[in-house]
Design a protein around this motif. Structure first.
Motif, PDB file in Angstrom:
ATOM      1  N   GLU A 254      35.593  30.854  52.579  1.00 34.38           N
ATOM      2  CA  GLU A 254      34.455  31.078  51.688  1.00 34.38           C
ATOM      3  C   GLU A 254      34.697  30.500  50.293  1.00 34.38           C
ATOM      4  N   GLY A 255      35.976  30.364  49.947  1.00 35.47           N
ATOM      5  CA  GLY A 255      36.340  29.714  48.694  1.00 35.47           C
ATOM      6  C   GLY A 255      36.493  30.682  47.537  1.00 35.47           C
ATOM      7  N   PRO A 256      37.500  30.460  46.687  1.00 28.41           N
ATOM      8  CA  PRO A 256      37.726  31.344  45.542  1.00 28.41           C
ATOM      9  C   PRO A 256      36.557  31.359  44.569  1.00 28.41           C
ATOM     10  N   ALA A 257      35.856  30.242  44.442  1.00 22.49           N
ATOM     11  CA  ALA A 257      34.736  30.187  43.503  1.00 22.49           C
ATOM     12  C   ALA A 257      33.613  31.136  43.930  1.00 22.49           C
ATOM     13  N   GLU A 258      33.288  31.142  45.237  1.00 25.62           N
ATOM     14  CA  GLU A 258      32.228  32.027  45.736  1.00 25.62           C
ATOM     15  C   GLU A 258      32.648  33.490  45.636  1.00 25.62           C
ATOM     16  N   ASP A 259      33.918  33.774  45.959  1.00 28.03           N
ATOM     17  CA  ASP A 259      34.407  35.147  45.861  1.00 28.03           C
ATOM     18  C   ASP A 259      34.365  35.640  44.420  1.00 28.03           C
ATOM     19  N   LEU A 260      34.836  34.810  43.513  1.00 29.47           N
ATOM     20  CA  LEU A 260      34.869  35.198  42.100  1.00 29.47           C
ATOM     21  C   LEU A 260      33.456  35.394  41.562  1.00 29.47           C
ATOM     22  N   ALA A 261      32.539  34.541  41.970  1.00 25.01           N
ATOM     23  CA  ALA A 261      31.151  34.675  41.518  1.00 25.01           C
ATOM     24  C   ALA A 261      30.544  35.987  42.000  1.00 25.01           C
ATOM     25  N   ALA A 262      30.855  36.375  43.245  1.00 26.51           N
ATOM     26  CA  ALA A 262      30.333  37.632  43.785  1.00 26.51           C
ATOM     27  C   ALA A 262      30.891  38.831  43.021  1.00 26.51           C
ATOM     28  N   LEU A 263      32.177  38.786  42.699  1.00 27.63           N
ATOM     29  CA  LEU A 263      32.792  39.895  41.973  1.00 27.63           C
ATOM     30  C   LEU A 263      32.267  39.975  40.537  1.00 27.63           C
ATOM     31  N   ARG A 264      32.037  38.837  39.911  1.00 27.41           N
ATOM     32  CA  ARG A 264      31.508  38.839  38.542  1.00 27.41           C
ATOM     33  C   ARG A 264      30.073  39.358  38.500  1.00 27.41           C
ATOM     34  N   ALA A 265      29.330  39.125  39.583  1.00 25.51           N
ATOM     35  CA  ALA A 265      27.928  39.551  39.629  1.00 25.51           C
ATOM     36  C   ALA A 265      27.770  40.964  40.194  1.00 25.51           C
ATOM     37  N   LEU A 266      28.880  41.673  40.388  1.00 26.14           N
ATOM     38  CA  LEU A 266      28.838  43.004  41.002  1.00 26.14           C
ATOM     39  C   LEU A 266      27.927  43.932  40.212  1.00 26.14           C
ATOM     40  N   ASP A 267      26.992  44.573  40.909  1.00 24.78           N
ATOM     41  CA  ASP A 267      26.117  45.556  40.278  1.00 24.78           C
ATOM     42  C   ASP A 267      26.194  46.868  41.048  1.00 24.78           C
ATOM     43  N   TRP A 268      25.376  47.837  40.656  1.00 28.90           N
ATOM     44  CA  TRP A 268      25.453  49.153  41.275  1.00 28.90           C
ATOM     45  C   TRP A 268      25.085  49.110  42.758  1.00 28.90           C
ATOM     46  N   GLN A 269      24.126  48.258  43.107  1.00 26.26           N
ATOM     47  CA  GLN A 269      23.740  48.188  44.519  1.00 26.26           C
ATOM     48  C   GLN A 269      24.873  47.626  45.363  1.00 26.26           C
ATOM     49  N   GLY A 270      25.508  46.544  44.869  1.00 23.52           N
ATOM     50  CA  GLY A 270      26.627  45.970  45.604  1.00 23.52           C
ATOM     51  C   GLY A 270      27.779  46.947  45.739  1.00 23.52           C
ATOM     52  N   ALA A 271      28.122  47.617  44.628  1.00 22.18           N
ATOM     53  CA  ALA A 271      29.204  48.601  44.676  1.00 22.18           C
ATOM     54  C   ALA A 271      28.850  49.751  45.613  1.00 22.18           C
ATOM     55  N   GLY A 272      27.567  50.141  45.605  1.00 24.82           N
ATOM     56  CA  GLY A 272      27.141  51.245  46.479  1.00 24.82           C
ATOM     57  C   GLY A 272      27.286  50.912  47.956  1.00 24.82           C
ATOM     58  N   THR A 273      27.013  49.654  48.326  1.00 28.32           N
ATOM     59  CA  THR A 273      27.156  49.279  49.733  1.00 28.32           C
ATOM     60  C   THR A 273      28.626  49.343  50.166  1.00 28.32           C
ATOM     61  N   VAL A 274      29.528  48.902  49.286  1.00 27.48           N
ATOM     62  CA  VAL A 274      30.958  48.970  49.612  1.00 27.48           C
ATOM     63  C   VAL A 274      31.390  50.412  49.786  1.00 27.48           C
ATOM     64  N   LEU A 275      30.984  51.281  48.851  1.00 30.48           N
ATOM     65  CA  LEU A 275      31.390  52.684  48.914  1.00 30.48           C
ATOM     66  C   LEU A 275      30.782  53.380  50.133  1.00 30.48           C
ATOM     67  N   PHE A 276      29.547  53.011  50.506  1.00 32.82           N
ATOM     68  CA  PHE A 276      28.935  53.647  51.675  1.00 32.82           C
ATOM     69  C   PHE A 276      29.690  53.288  52.948  1.00 32.82           C
ATOM     70  N   VAL A 277      29.917  51.987  53.164  1.00 40.16           N
ATOM     71  CA  VAL A 277      30.576  51.590  54.414  1.00 40.16           C
ATOM     72  C   VAL A 277      32.031  52.068  54.448  1.00 40.16           C
ATOM     73  N   ALA A 278      32.650  52.250  53.274  1.00 37.67           N
ATOM     74  CA  ALA A 278      34.050  52.685  53.236  1.00 37.67           C
ATOM     75  C   ALA A 278      34.169  54.202  53.321  1.00 37.67           C
ATOM     76  N   TRP A 279      33.526  54.906  52.426  1.00 30.22           N
ATOM     77  CA  TRP A 279      33.731  56.352  52.323  1.00 30.22           C
ATOM     78  C   TRP A 279      32.836  57.157  53.256  1.00 30.22           C
ATOM     79  N   VAL A 280      31.561  56.762  53.346  1.00 37.24           N
ATOM     80  CA  VAL A 280      30.631  57.543  54.166  1.00 37.24           C
ATOM     81  C   VAL A 280      30.786  57.185  55.640  1.00 37.24           C
ATOM     82  N   SER A 281      30.696  55.871  55.958  1.00 39.74           N
ATOM     83  CA  SER A 281      30.760  55.458  57.356  1.00 39.74           C
ATOM     84  C   SER A 281      32.162  55.592  57.943  1.00 39.74           C
TER      85      SER A 281
END
Length: 312
Positions: free
Chosen positions: A191-218
């Motif tokens: 996927e490339g470091p540039a795409e990964d870094l861009a995704a992490l820099r653009a992290l918002d509450w919705q993105g963080a919420g999806t990670v926490l849901f699939v990790a902690w809830v599911s």
């Protein structure tokens, strides 16, 4: 089963079904392999410091972590990112029960009964109908990736049965530590470091919420609750509730993502769920005493679930 326990079982199935919709939303924020790596990182930390030491040999943790975490979820997330609908993914993944039965027959010498064999044929016919439906309306390659994920899930189910973990939550948390670095490495390579870094820099509450849901809830809540139910009730009582996962998966995808459910897809759902029910709820015939010793009663007869993450 007490009404409160029954409600908990339905809640877990609902969480695992809705999880596919959450994954679809998360894939709008992250590249698929990075998203999967973040999911396991959040599931492992800080839980790994709270569940105690591993209760099975580390070789089983590493094996299940690589097959379930890297192969299964890598293929499923990449397949969904490539266009496989969330609702259909929740349905197609149920074919893992057939893969599990076939692999168990070869490795654990559990010979399928006639009813199980019939169930496998019915479930496979459902996959065929789903393939025809997806082949005319979506990318067939993405469909095949999810089927490959189901096959990897079947392998991980057999490995889990061989490991026979006494504590499902402890096992799943430690398993979650294994895929993080391999998935991150694959993400950087493909996927490339540039795409990964861009995704992490653009992290918002919705993105963080999806990670926490699939990790902690599911993952953490889902497997913790499922293991708790299995310690208090026969596997044959708990297992049927996993068949509700695609019901919640397809319904939530239709409700929140606007996914349509074609007549062919309904037909595929009926065949798959019916075939999986025959396959997983009918005891296999064990040919040798050795096979009986190798199979933990905790996992015998269980509809492989997500971890049986019927989950995405």
């Amino acid at each position: 089963m007490r009404p409160s326990h029954l409600c908990l079982a339905v809640l877990v199935a609902a969480v695992w079904g809705v999880n596919f919709t959450v994954v679809e939303i998360g894939l709008g924020h992250f590249p698929p392999l990075l998203f999967s790596a973040l999911r396991f990182l959040a599931a492992a930390l800080p839980a790994v410091f709270l569940v105690g030491r591993p209760k099975v040999a580390r070789k089983w943790i590493v094996a299940v972590g690589l097959v379930l975490g890297v192969a299964k979820f890598g293929l499923v997330f990449v397949g969904m990112d490539a266009g496989m609908p969330a609702g259909l993914s929740s349905l197609v993944l149920q074919i893992q029960a057939v893969f599990t039965a076939v692999i168990a027959a070869a490795v654990l010498r559990e010979r399928p009964s006639r009813v199980q064999a019939l169930g496998m044929l019915v479930a496979l016919s459902g996959i065929g109908v789903a393939a025809v439906d997806e082949g005319t309306s979506g990318p067939l390659g993405a469909f095949l990736m999810v089927v490959g994920g189901a096959a990897a899930w079947g392998v991980s189910n057999v490995l889990t049965r061989r490991a026979s973990p006494p504590d499902a939550l402890n096992f799943m948390v430690w398993v979650s530590t294994v895929p993080v670095l391999p998935l991150l490495a694959l993400s950087l390579l493909t996927e490339g470091p540039a795409e990964d870094l861009a995704a992490l820099r653009a992290l918002d509450w919705q993105g963080a919420g999806t990670v926490l849901f699939v990790a902690w809830v599911s993952t953490v809540f889902g497997f913790g609750a499922w293991g708790w139910l299995l310690r208090r009730h026969p596997a044959s009582t708990v297992a049927p509730f996993s068949l509700l996962v695609p019901v919640f998966g397809m319904s939530s995808a239709a409700l929140f993502l606007g996914e349509s459910v074609t007549p062919l897809r309904w037909c595929a759902a009926a065949l798959l769920v019916g075939g999986v029910a025959l396959t997983t709820l009918t005891p296999a015939r064990r040919r040798t005493p050795e096979a009986t010793v190798r199979t933990s009663p905790e996992f015998a007869g269980r509809a492989p679930a997500p971890a049986e993450e019927s989950v995405g």
